[in-house]
Design an enzyme around this catalytic site. Structure first.
Site, PDB file in Angstrom:
ATOM      1  N   ASN A   1       0.827  -1.220   0.000  1.00 34.25           N
ATOM      2  CA  ASN A   1       0.000   0.000   0.000  1.00 34.25           C
ATOM      3  C   ASN A   1       0.861   1.270   0.000  1.00 34.25           C
ATOM      4  O   ASN A   1       0.711   2.155   0.839  1.00 34.25           O
ATOM      5  CB  ASN A   1      -0.977   0.004   1.180  1.00 34.25           C
ATOM      6  CG  ASN A   1      -0.301  -0.093   2.536  1.00 34.25           C
ATOM      7  OD1 ASN A   1       0.853  -0.489   2.638  1.00 34.25           O
ATOM      8  ND2 ASN A   1      -1.012   0.284   3.579  1.00 34.25           N
TER       9      ASN A   1
ATOM     10  N   ASP B   1       3.953  -5.593  11.659  1.00 38.59           N
ATOM     11  CA  ASP B   1       3.078  -4.612  11.026  1.00 38.59           C
ATOM     12  C   ASP B   1       3.646  -3.200  11.257  1.00 38.59           C
ATOM     13  O   ASP B   1       2.911  -2.252  11.531  1.00 38.59           O
ATOM     14  CB  ASP B   1       1.637  -4.733  11.532  1.00 38.59           C
ATOM     15  CG  ASP B   1       0.645  -4.065  10.594  1.00 38.59           C
ATOM     16  OD1 ASP B   1       1.064  -3.505   9.553  1.00 38.59           O
ATOM     17  OD2 ASP B   1      -0.566  -4.096  10.887  1.00 38.59           O
TER      18      ASP B   1
ATOM     19  N   HIS C   1       4.371   6.629  10.888  1.00 37.10           N
ATOM     20  CA  HIS C   1       3.643   7.845  10.503  1.00 37.10           C
ATOM     21  C   HIS C   1       4.417   9.042  11.045  1.00 37.10           C
ATOM     22  O   HIS C   1       5.292   8.893  11.899  1.00 37.10           O
ATOM     23  CB  HIS C   1       2.234   7.847  11.113  1.00 37.10           C
ATOM     24  CG  HIS C   1       1.311   6.835  10.514  1.00 37.10           C
ATOM     25  ND1 HIS C   1       0.867   6.895   9.212  1.00 37.10           N
ATOM     26  CD2 HIS C   1       0.745   5.724  11.044  1.00 37.10           C
ATOM     27  CE1 HIS C   1       0.058   5.866   8.970  1.00 37.10           C
ATOM     28  NE2 HIS C   1      -0.026   5.130  10.060  1.00 37.10           N
TER      29      HIS C   1
HETATM   30 ZN   LIG Z   1      -0.144  -3.956   7.549  1.00 38.43          ZN
END
Ligand SMILES: [Zn+2]
Length: 433
Positions: A111, A313, A317
């Site tokens: 992503n 994960d 940010h």
């Molecule tokens: Zn992820």
């Protein structure tokens, strides 16, 4: 390079070895392991020349007394953010964070902007990774074009891309996933699983119904659905970031039924529960922190093998995106630099896992799932390894991270297990000062 890792506790779940001894690296390979009375492989001739007589260092000697020597950690679930969101993280800083955490291989999720859905993006990431510190970066391609959930991405093109991943496992990408969201149309997901199977590509399921984001039932619905789809396609599936007791019950049953399903969780799901959130944006991730009962269920599932893998994960940010209160904050936490220490402290010191089982969940199993010839300290294997001082206590301070992301849910915690050296392909890529 010649490296002697001296007097460490060598932990190799692959062979069951757990003994103090010396490990010798020559070129890219582990050539000898000497423990007690036993010598595996052949002691290299240069073992006798240490320390170097003539002043030049021909052998790098690392004193690993009291430390663990383990196969390099393999993280199946990492967001490196490049291309497109380099203000959060880039491949260079993400790899540095990995190396600092003892992680020698990362699977980076698709992503990004643009999405990893074409051989061009796969090649771009591979080129960038070549100029980073040496961590193996394996791309996960998206299942559908642009992650729009409609037509399949150029899976064939991505598989054919000439990358490090291709050298390591014979395919340009290591898996496909829509991570960040789910392929919500079941028929399209089934098509993706079948297309993946035809190309030898494993599917990573994001395990969340987008219309019920953040709820337990939303996770459990897609866990159940994707297990059924994998069974229908007679193809393996890997379930990402499992966090609820209900999901674990479904997975346990599927495994008992012989369905080829594997599953991962992340450290925050076995350390923190939702009562600790308060207003803290750094405790917001997707799936969110769950009930105390779920935390306990995750630990049990790691112990009995229902959960195969600990991944991070890792989702960096910027400060602005996280320091704005829980409601406004973006989803995701960083994890590469804290995953071993948090896992060791909670699971090994907490009596949930043995040392060998912890290394299994963080290195051997991920390698096995990827079909990657790593995660082992066997003689003749490539020397990807981590040396970790498990007796060293340290405080997690985000300002010390190599990652650009400061969004850790573990800030201020005191943990055990400091990575002192990370070695990839027989080269020391990280050494703590
Ligand atoms: Zn992820």
């Amino acid at each position: 390079m010649r490296i002697l890792v001296k007097n460490g506790l060598i932990l190799d779940p692959d062979s069951g070895l757990e003994a103090a001894g010396d490990l010798y690296v020559e070129g890219q390979q582990i050539v000898c392991i000497k423990t007690g009375g036993e010598t595996r492989g052949r002691l290299p001739a240069w073992a006798e020349q240490i320390p170097a007589q003539n002043g030049e260092e021909t052998v790098k000697e690392i004193d690993a007394t009291g430390k663990w020597v383990v196969p390099g950690l393999i993280d199946l679930h990492v967001h490196l953010r490049e291309p497109g969101q380099e203000y959060k993280e880039d491949i260079f800083t993400g790899c540095q964070a990995a190396a600092k955490g003892g992680v020698t291989t990362v699977c980076c999720m698709p992503n990004t902007k643009p999405i990893i859905d074409s051989p061009e993006v796969v090649t771009y990431i591979d080129d960038k990774a070549k100029t980073a510190c040496g961590v193996n970066v394996l791309s996960v391609g998206s299942i559908t074009r642009g992650q729009k959930g409609q037509e399949l991405a150029d899976l064939q093109g991505m598989v054919a891309a000439q990358t490090r991943c291709k050298n390591l496992i014979g395919k340009g990408i290591c898996a496909i996933s829509e991570d960040g969201r789910s392929v919500m149309d079941a028929a399209t997901m089934l098509q993706g699983i079948r297309a993946g199977k035809a190309l030898g590509l494993l599917v990573f399921s994001h395990t969340e119904d987008d219309s019920l984001a953040g709820t337990s039932i939303g996770e459990e619905l897609i866990v159940a659905r994707d297990i059924m789809l994998a069974k229908e396609a007679d193809s393996p599936i890997h379930l990402c970031h499992i966090s609820t007791e209900g999901s674990l019950e479904i997975i346990r049953r599927a495994k008992a039924d012989g369905i080829p399903v594997t599953a991962e969780t992340a450290p925050h799901y076995f350390l923190l529960d939702k009562s600790s959130i308060g207003r803290d944006g750094n405790r917001k991730m997707n799936p969110p922190l769950r009930r105390k009962e779920d935390v306990e269920a995750v630990k049990r599932a790691l112990q009995d093998g229902t959960l195969d893998v600990i991944a991070t994960d890792h989702a960096p940010h910027s400060r602005e995106e996280k320091d704005c209160g829980y409601e406004q904050a973006m989803n995701g936490v960083v994890g590469l630099e804290t995953s071993f220490a948090v896992s060791y402290t909670v699971l090994v010191q907490g009596g949930v896992l043995t040392p060998l089982d912890l290394v299994d969940r963080m290195s051997c199993k991920p390698a096995e799932i990827l079909g990657l010839d790593r995660g082992s300290l066997g003689v003749g294997k490539i020397a990807d390894l981590a040396i970790i001082d498990v007796n060293q206590q340290w405080e997690i301070r985000e300002e010390e991270f190599a990652s650009k992301g400061r969004n850790t849910p573990f800030a201020g915690m005191k943990v055990y297990g400091k990575v002192t050296h990370t070695i990839v392909n027989g080269t020391i890529i990280y050494a703590a000062e």
